[in-house]
Enzyme design. Structure first.
Site, PDB file in Angstrom:
ATOM      1  N   SER A 168      62.171  77.104   4.903  1.00  0.00           N
ATOM      2  CA  SER A 168      62.278  78.513   4.935  1.00  0.00           C
ATOM      3  C   SER A 168      60.802  79.054   5.314  1.00  0.00           C
ATOM      4  CB  SER A 168      62.855  79.192   3.988  1.00  0.00           C
ATOM      5  OG  SER A 168      62.683  80.788   4.138  1.00  0.00           O
ATOM      6  N   SER A 169      60.673  79.910   6.289  1.00  0.00           N
ATOM      7  CA  SER A 169      59.172  80.067   6.528  1.00  0.00           C
ATOM      8  C   SER A 169      58.842  81.599   5.506  1.00  0.00           C
ATOM      9  CB  SER A 169      58.975  80.677   7.987  1.00  0.00           C
ATOM     10  OG  SER A 169      60.144  81.501   8.453  1.00  0.00           O
ATOM     11  N   CYS A 205      95.707  96.929  12.066  1.00  0.00           N
ATOM     12  CA  CYS A 205      95.511  98.714  12.224  1.00  0.00           C
ATOM     13  C   CYS A 205      94.952  99.377  13.473  1.00  0.00           C
ATOM     14  CB  CYS A 205      94.669  99.134  11.030  1.00  0.00           C
ATOM     15  SG  CYS A 205      92.892  99.050  11.209  1.00  0.00           S
ATOM     16  N   THR A 231      68.200  73.011  11.016  1.00  0.00           N
ATOM     17  CA  THR A 231      67.735  72.611  12.414  1.00  0.00           C
ATOM     18  C   THR A 231      68.193  71.185  12.752  1.00  0.00           C
ATOM     19  OG1 THR A 231      65.701  72.303  11.656  1.00  0.00           O
ATOM     20  CG2 THR A 231      66.047  74.186  13.043  1.00  0.00           C
ATOM     21  N   ILE A 273      74.361  81.186   7.228  1.00  0.00           N
ATOM     22  CA  ILE A 273      75.470  81.709   7.157  1.00  0.00           C
ATOM     23  C   ILE A 273      76.260  80.552   7.927  1.00  0.00           C
ATOM     24  CG2 ILE A 273      74.826  83.900   7.740  1.00  0.00           C
ATOM     25  CD1 ILE A 273      75.646  83.299  10.928  1.00  0.00           C
ATOM     26  N   HIS A 314      72.817  86.293   3.112  1.00  0.00           N
ATOM     27  CA  HIS A 314      73.115  86.777   4.467  1.00  0.00           C
ATOM     28  C   HIS A 314      74.322  86.933   4.936  1.00  0.00           C
ATOM     29  CE1 HIS A 314      68.445  86.348   5.534  1.00  0.00           C
ATOM     30  NE2 HIS A 314      68.829  87.485   4.958  1.00  0.00           N
TER      31      HIS A 314
END
Ligand SMILES: [Zn+2]
Length: 252
Positions: free
Chosen positions: A197-198, A159, A32, A108, A124
């Site tokens: 991290s929560s 493709c 953040t 990420i 992730h």
């Protein structure tokens, strides 16, 4: 600085100094300070406007890739302009000092690697590569592909299939080899440092608890209280970008 914060930082540094195998676990709060919003915290944005299952799920992607890319475009713009912050740099220093063996992240954004960290397990996924959903060819997300995305077009493989960034969407399994490696590190470590991290997003958030259940000690630095707090040895409610550099300073 309040006395108890100073004492907690000293205790955290002491645990790190005596650890044989330290693993860090990072989440949205770790980035953040780099200007990357925590998508799950109220007031920060994207989930409030859009139902994640309608835009950021693998089903939505297959049905309507255009809507997905419209949703992710602001995120890509933020990532392009973001730089590693003091929290990323602190973990890189802990690694360079020989204390930190591996960083397991839910992010990420590639910022931990850009800060110079060597071993990062991305639960992730990441935005460095994309995979064709038709022929499964993996291609690097180079400047050309990024520009296609920024121009509002759907990136396509030779493709003709749509290229999906290698991030894990809702409804997708976590990359099994990365998850297994992270679990192995959690079982092996004797100290886990949770940063920003929560611990609300399963199954990634199970990793720190697996470490504790395997006998490791725990440190958590997070703005908000979490379910990890009651099992951790040191709990610091603060900004990782301020606290982690202080822990590194106490180690030196
Ligand atoms: Zn293809």
């Amino acid at each position: 600085m309040p006395m108890n914060l100073e004492a907690d930082i000293e205790r955290a540094a002491d645990l790190i100094r005596h650890a044989h195998y330290l693993v860090a676990f990072t989440g949205a709060g770790h980035s953040t300070a780099s200007g990357i919003p925590d998508f799950r915290s109220p007031g920060s944005g994207l989930w409030e406007k859009d139902n994640p299952l309608l835009v950021a799920s693998i089903w939505a992607f297959r049905l309507n890739p255009k809507t997905f890319f419209n949703w992710i475009r602001p995120m890509v713009e933020v990532l392009l302009n973001a730089a590693p912050n003091a929290a990323h740099k602190a973990l890189t220093e802990m690694e360079a000092m020989g204390y930190l063996k591996v960083i397991v992240t839910q992010n990420i954004d590639n910022l931990q690697q850009r800060a110079g960290s060597r071993r990062v397990l991305e639960l992730h996924g990441h935005m460095r590569e994309a995979t064709c959903i038709r022929c499964y060819k993996v291609v690097p997300v180079d400047p050309v592909l990024t520009q296609t995305l920024l121009d509002g077009k759907v990136p396509r493989c030779e493709c003709g299939g749509v290229l999906k960034p290698n991030v894990i969407l809702f409804g997708e399994q976590l990359p099994i080899r990365v998850l297994n490696q992270a679990m192995e590190e959690a079982r092996r470590c004797d100290l886990i440092l949770v940063a920003g991290s929560s611990l609300e997003v399963a199954p990634a958030a199970d990793i720190p608890f697996l470490a504790l259940n395997s006998g490791a000690k725990g440190i958590i630095v997070n703005l908000q209280p979490t379910t990890f707090d009651q099992c951790a040895d040191v709990v610091i409610h603060g900004d990782v970008a301020e606290v982690l550099p202080r822990i590194v300073a106490a180690l030196a």
